[in-house]
Design a protein around this motif. Structure first.
Motif, PDB file in Angstrom:
ATOM      1  N   SER A   1       0.815  -1.235   0.000  1.00 51.34           N
ATOM      2  CA  SER A   1       0.000   0.000   0.000  1.00 51.34           C
ATOM      3  C   SER A   1       0.834   1.264   0.000  1.00 51.34           C
ATOM      4  O   SER A   1       0.293   2.368   0.064  1.00 51.34           O
TER       5      SER A   1
ATOM      6  N   ASP B   1      -1.525   0.710  -4.793  1.00 52.38           N
ATOM      7  CA  ASP B   1      -2.867   0.222  -5.109  1.00 52.38           C
ATOM      8  C   ASP B   1      -3.129  -1.168  -4.541  1.00 52.38           C
ATOM      9  O   ASP B   1      -4.111  -1.826  -4.905  1.00 52.38           O
ATOM     10  N   TYR B   2      -2.294  -1.637  -3.614  1.00 49.13           N
ATOM     11  CA  TYR B   2      -2.487  -2.975  -3.064  1.00 49.13           C
ATOM     12  C   TYR B   2      -3.839  -3.076  -2.359  1.00 49.13           C
ATOM     13  O   TYR B   2      -4.215  -2.205  -1.566  1.00 49.13           O
ATOM     14  N   ASP B   3      -4.584  -4.150  -2.619  1.00 50.53           N
ATOM     15  CA  ASP B   3      -5.913  -4.347  -2.065  1.00 50.53           C
ATOM     16  C   ASP B   3      -5.854  -5.436  -0.995  1.00 50.53           C
ATOM     17  O   ASP B   3      -5.822  -6.625  -1.294  1.00 50.53           O
TER      18      ASP B   3
ATOM     19  N   ARG C   1      -4.310  -2.647   6.769  1.00 51.64           N
ATOM     20  CA  ARG C   1      -2.861  -2.564   6.549  1.00 51.64           C
ATOM     21  C   ARG C   1      -2.099  -3.227   7.696  1.00 51.64           C
ATOM     22  O   ARG C   1      -0.955  -3.638   7.538  1.00 51.64           O
TER      23      ARG C   1
END
Length: 362
Positions: free
Chosen positions: A173, A179-181, A265
Motif C-alpha cells: 500500500s 494500489d495494493y488491495d 494494513r
C-alpha cells in the motif's frame, strides 16, 4: 470476509500449507504479558522458566498467539520463484550501485518493487546485508533509499556507504504498491503479508553472490521498526534487529487505545475480535523482544516520541532481560533513549549503525 479469507479459515489455501496443523492446538491464554518468569502447560498450570528449554515452550506459544491475530505464516511447499527483474541501474558516489528491481513473493501475477544497493566488495569477500524497512510514507522505499523523504531516514543508502548490501522494498500500500488491495488477498492481516514479503526478501539477499547469507540484519523506523520486529520473530536468518521509534507496550500505546493497529494494513482482528483492548490481545511486545533471544536487538526509543511511549519500552526491556540471561547474552539486548522526538537524527543513527557493525562486520 472475502472468498480467499474463507479459504484460509477452512485450511484450503495452498500458500499457507496445511492450516489445520498450525491451528489445531490452541495455546494457553496468559492474563498478562509482562511476567516472563513462567509458562503455562496445556492444563493451564504454571511452571517456572529456569532453562532455555522452558522458555522455548512459552516462545512457541507467543508465536501461536501472534498468528492467531495476524493470521498464519505462509508455509508453501514450493515458494513462488523470485524471478528478479532489473528495472534500472545507477552508479552512485563511492562506487555503490543502486538497482531498481522487482520480484515475486507469494503470487506469480504480482511483483514487489525494491531498491538494491551493492557497495564495492572487500578483496572478493562476501558482504553483510541489511533489510531496510520504511516508515508510513507515500513514497515508500524511496525514503530509506535516499531518493525522497527525510534525510534522517536514508538508512539503506547510509548502510551501503558503510559496506553493507542493502535491500529496501515497499510495504504493501506504499510506493509502487500503493494500489495494493488488502481485502482481495489471502491474508488475515496486512502485517502478515508484510512479514512474508520480508521473508522472501531474505531469500533474495541470500541468493546474491555478494552477500554472506549468515550475516543478514534488519532495521526500520516507525512502521519499519515494528515491521522489522514482527518479521524477525518468524525469520531466524535475521541475525541483528534494530527498531527505531517502533514500539511500546500495548497498554502504553495512547493509554491503551489500539485503534491505530487495526486497519487492514495492520491487524484488524485487534478491533473485531479483541475490541481494541490490550487486556484481550494475546501477545505483547515484551514477549516479542524476548523471542529474539539470543540475537542482538537494539531498541532506539526517543524520550519524546509521541507515538510510542518510552516508559513502555523501558518496561519491555527490563522484562526481557532475564530471558536473554538464560542464553548468557545479556549484552545483546540494548536500548538507546535519545533526547529527541519521533525521528532518527545523525547521533541516534550512529548508535544504531555501530550496533549493527559490532555483530555483522568481521
Amino acid at each position: 470476509m472475502s472468498q480467499f479469507r474463507v479459504a484460509i479459515v477452512a485450511g484450503a489455501a495452498s500458500l499457507f500449507g496445511t492450516l489445520a496443523a498450525v491451528s489445531a492446538a490452541e495455546p494457553p491464554v496468559y492474563s498478562e504479558h509482562q511476567d516472563l518468569s513462567y509458562y503455562l502447560d496445556d492444563a493451564g498450570q504454571r511452571h517456572s522458566i529456569e532453562t532455555v528449554e522452558d522458555w522455548e515452550t512459552r516462545r512457541a506459544q507467543v508465536v501461536a498467539h501472534m498468528e492467531s491475530v495476524m493470521g498464519p505464516l505462509p508455509r508453501p511447499e514450493r515458494p513462488v520463484p523470485l524471478d528478479v527483474e532489473t528495472q534500472e541501474t545507477v552508479e552512485l558516489d563511492g562506487g555503490i550501485v543502486r538497482t531498481h528491481i522487482t520480484y515475486h513473493t507469494d503470487r506469480p501475477e504480482q511483483r514487489i518493487a525494491a531498491y538494491l544497493f551493492v557497495p564495492k566488495g572487500a578483496d572478493g569477500e562476501t558482504l553483510p546485508a541489511m533489510l531496510c524497512l520504511h516508515q508510513t510514507t507515500t513514497v515508500g522505499k524511496e525514503e530509506v533509499s535516499g531518493i525522497g523523504g527525510r534525510e534522517n531516514l536514508h538508512y539503506a543508502l547510509h548502510l551501503a556507504q558503510r559496506g553493507y548490501v542493502t535491500l529496501a522494498p515497499d510495504y504493501p500500500s506504499f510506493g509502487e504498491s500503493a494500489d495494493y488491495d488488502f481485502e482481495a488477498d489471502e491474508y488475515i492481516s496486512g502485517t502478515m503479508k508484510a512479514i512474508y514479503d520480508n521473508i522472501r526478501a531474505v531469500d533474495l539477499l541470500q541468493s546474491l553472490p555478494e552477500v554472506d547469507g549468515e550475516r543478514i540484519g534488519v532495521i526500520g523506523h516507525s512502521l519499519g521498526g515494528h515491521n522489522s520486529m514482527f518479521t524477525a520473530v518468524f525469520e531466524p536468518r535475521i541475525k541483528v534487529i534494530v527498531s527505531n521509534c517502533g514500539f511500546t507496550r500495548f497498554h502504553k500505546y495512547y493509554e491503551g487505545r489500539l485503534k491505530g493497529w487495526t486497519s487492514t494494513r495492520y491487524m484488524p482482528l485487534i478491533d473485531s475480535r479483541h475490541h481494541n483492548n490490550p487486556d484481550e490481545v494475546p501477545f505483547d511486545f515484551t514477549e516479542i523482544v524476548a523471542a529474539f533471544a539470543p540475537r542482538p536487538f537494539l531498541a532506539s526509543s526517543p524520550l519524546h516520541d509521541g507515538n510510542f511511549e518510552v516508559s513502555g519500552v523501558r518496561d519491555v526491556i527490563a522484562a526481557a532481560k532475564p530471558i536473554y540471561a538464560l542464553y548468557g547474552a545479556e549484552e545483546k539486548l540494548q536500548a538507546n533513549y535519545p533526547d529527541c522526538e519521533h525521528d532518527f537524527p545523525p547521533d541516534v543513527r550512529g548508535v544504531a549503525y555501530e550496533f549493527v557493525d559490532r555483530y555483522l562486520k568481521r
